[in-house]
Design a protein around this motif. Sequence first.
Motif, short mmCIF file in Angstrom:
data_model
loop_
_atom_site.label_atom_id
_atom_site.label_comp_id
_atom_site.label_asym_id
_atom_site.label_seq_id
_atom_site.Cartn_x
_atom_site.Cartn_y
_atom_site.Cartn_z
N SER A 118 -35.03 -3.39 35.95
CA SER A 118 -34.48 -2.08 35.62
C SER A 118 -35.55 -1.09 35.17
O SER A 118 -36.66 -1.46 34.82
N GLN A 167 -22.15 1.97 22.64
CA GLN A 167 -21.62 0.91 23.49
C GLN A 167 -20.37 1.37 24.22
O GLN A 167 -20.15 1.03 25.39
N VAL A 201 -21.25 3.50 27.23
CA VAL A 201 -21.61 2.74 28.43
C VAL A 201 -20.37 2.31 29.20
O VAL A 201 -20.30 2.44 30.42
N THR A 202 -19.36 1.82 28.49
CA THR A 202 -18.18 1.26 29.17
C THR A 202 -17.17 2.30 29.61
O THR A 202 -16.33 2.02 30.46
N PRO A 261 -25.01 -0.47 36.58
CA PRO A 261 -25.49 -1.17 35.39
C PRO A 261 -26.20 -0.26 34.38
O PRO A 261 -27.11 0.49 34.73
N VAL A 279 -27.52 -0.79 30.19
CA VAL A 279 -27.60 -1.59 28.97
C VAL A 279 -28.21 -0.73 27.87
O VAL A 279 -29.26 -0.12 28.07
N THR A 327 -29.24 -1.26 23.86
CA THR A 327 -29.37 -2.20 22.75
C THR A 327 -30.12 -1.54 21.60
O THR A 327 -31.24 -1.07 21.78
N ARG A 339 -31.52 0.61 29.57
CA ARG A 339 -31.93 0.07 30.87
C ARG A 339 -30.97 0.56 31.95
O ARG A 339 -29.74 0.47 31.80
N THR A 340 -31.53 1.06 33.04
CA THR A 340 -30.74 1.59 34.16
C THR A 340 -31.45 1.25 35.47
O THR A 340 -32.59 0.77 35.46
N MET A 373 -32.56 -7.23 33.95
CA MET A 373 -32.51 -5.98 33.19
C MET A 373 -33.77 -5.73 32.36
O MET A 373 -33.84 -4.77 31.61
#
Length: 273
Positions: free
Chosen positions: A54, A91, A94-95, A103, A105, A107, A131-132, A202
Amino acid sequence: FQPGEEGFDGAGHMIAEGVLEAAGRPADAAYGLHVVSDMVPRGVFTTRPGPMMSASAGLFVRVVGAGGHGSRPHKALDPVPAACEMVTALQTLVTRRFSTFEPVVVTVGSLHAGTKRNIIPDDAVFEATVRTFSQDTAERVAEQAVRLCEGIAAAHGLTAEVRYDGEYPATVNRAEEADFVAETVRELFGAERYLEMPEPNMGSEDFSRVLQAVPGSYLFLGACAGDDHTLAAANHSPRAAFDDSVLADGAALLAELAVRRMRRGLTSSGATS
């Protein structure tokens, strides 16, 4: 012999200084190899065509409030609850703002505030890695993450100093070069020594900058110190362990890739050796 691989963009600096033209003309191809402690069995090589690793970016947030005593929070502007809300809201971002087939991520790996349990601090700071796999997604995350943190701070009567730094692009292998790596591994070491990665990783890698400039492929080599890689600690764990015996095969593969790729170039240009 590259400096600054982890977080300092060594490949970017070397490219800027002319490493890809050091032989007197642009490089025809490039191959990079990285050992892994847990992804595949010891001695097994793995890669995949297309996106392999990523892109990465850093999100840096300082929530600014006004300190006070923990017994009288209404007399202060507490940055801690707002920072915690931002961490969980990222978070949800993201969803709820990105497709499950796109994708992303996020964190948060560092969060700091205060000095004692009964003192409300002036500020709270946290840092996140993002991360993309596409430039469009990276740009959307950057815009929306910054707006989210600033908006939550404002809702609490606070301010947020937010910085979003792009780091490395995605590592994308040329399909024909990844196939060439797989073929070379099988012919040099046997079919059992190669596994194709089922999905991208990732993690991020500054070798991506090389692959943006010239065709090539990145690959992993299993260096698990134990007998079962599925039980091994990952590369960046303090418990990670590596078996150095695989290094000779890694060097042999890189040499063979170079020889075969140069031979292929000579053949396509009509030259003879």
